[in-house]
Design a protein around this motif. Structure first.
Motif: not given
Length: 193
Positions: A24-47
């Motif tokens: 939690a203290t680290l500031t990553a070089a880049a974030d991966i922001v998954l789509p808000t409220a994505a579930v099921n196939g949309a969430l798996a596809a985003a990952v």
């Protein structure tokens, strides 16, 4: 032995808390922001899309994934449009991966994701999971050492028959040698509005 076993369990939980706090203290070089409220196939596809994109991050092998509770739960429950599990526990055929025994891990297209109970996880808020290259994020700890001595009474008077003083000792350290090898995976399961 019953007390010692509980102390060892708490020792390892404290190690997980330390690792989570360090992440939690680290500031990553880049974030991966998954789509808000994505579930099921949309969430798996985003990952999966994020995993593909990471193949072009030179010199890093992102193969360790610590998942906070909400993202882990959503991925383990993901289904396709027919209700078939995308990460089944048994008989994974034509699936994106599978759930490990007793839901202790997720195989996400070959990437092993583990539940990290000590990562902050707040319903209705963006939460962070961490995907990293183990060559850049390091942790060390000693095995828990048992310290035992004859008991003491009030005022620290020696009471060899009265009981036993039992303590546990160990050391730990975490380090990040290259922030480029760490990604914060941000997921918010709630749509506001």
């Amino acid at each position: 032995n019953l007390i010692w076993n509980r102390m060892v369990r708490e020792y390892f939980q404290a190690l997980e808390t330390s690792v989570s706090a360090f992440l939690a203290t680290l500031t990553a070089a880049a974030d991966i922001v998954l789509p808000t409220a994505a579930v099921n196939g949309a969430l798996a596809a985003a990952v999966a899309a994020a995993q593909v994109e990471l193949q072009f991050a030179d010199q890093y092998e992102f193969c360790a994934f610590a998942l906070e509770k909400i993202l882990y739960s959503k991925l383990s429950a993901a289904e396709d449009t027919t209700g078939r599990k995308l990460f089944p526990a048994i008989g994974a055929q034509n699936a994106d991966g599978q759930v490990g025994n007793l839901y202790q891990s997720l195989n996400l297209n070959g990437l092993r994701g583990v539940p990290a109970a000590k990562l902050a996880s707040t319903a209705g808020a963006p939460n962070k999971s961490y995907l990293f290259d183990p060559e850049t994020f390091l942790g060390w700890s000693s095995a828990p050492q048992r310290l035992e001595s004859a008991g003491s009474g009030p005022g620290n008077t020696y009471k060899p028959v009265a009981g036993i003083d039992l303590a546990i000792w160990g050391y730990k350290a975490c380090a990040n040698t290259d922030i480029g090898g760490v990604r914060e995976v941000i997921y918010d399961e709630t749509v506001w509005g």
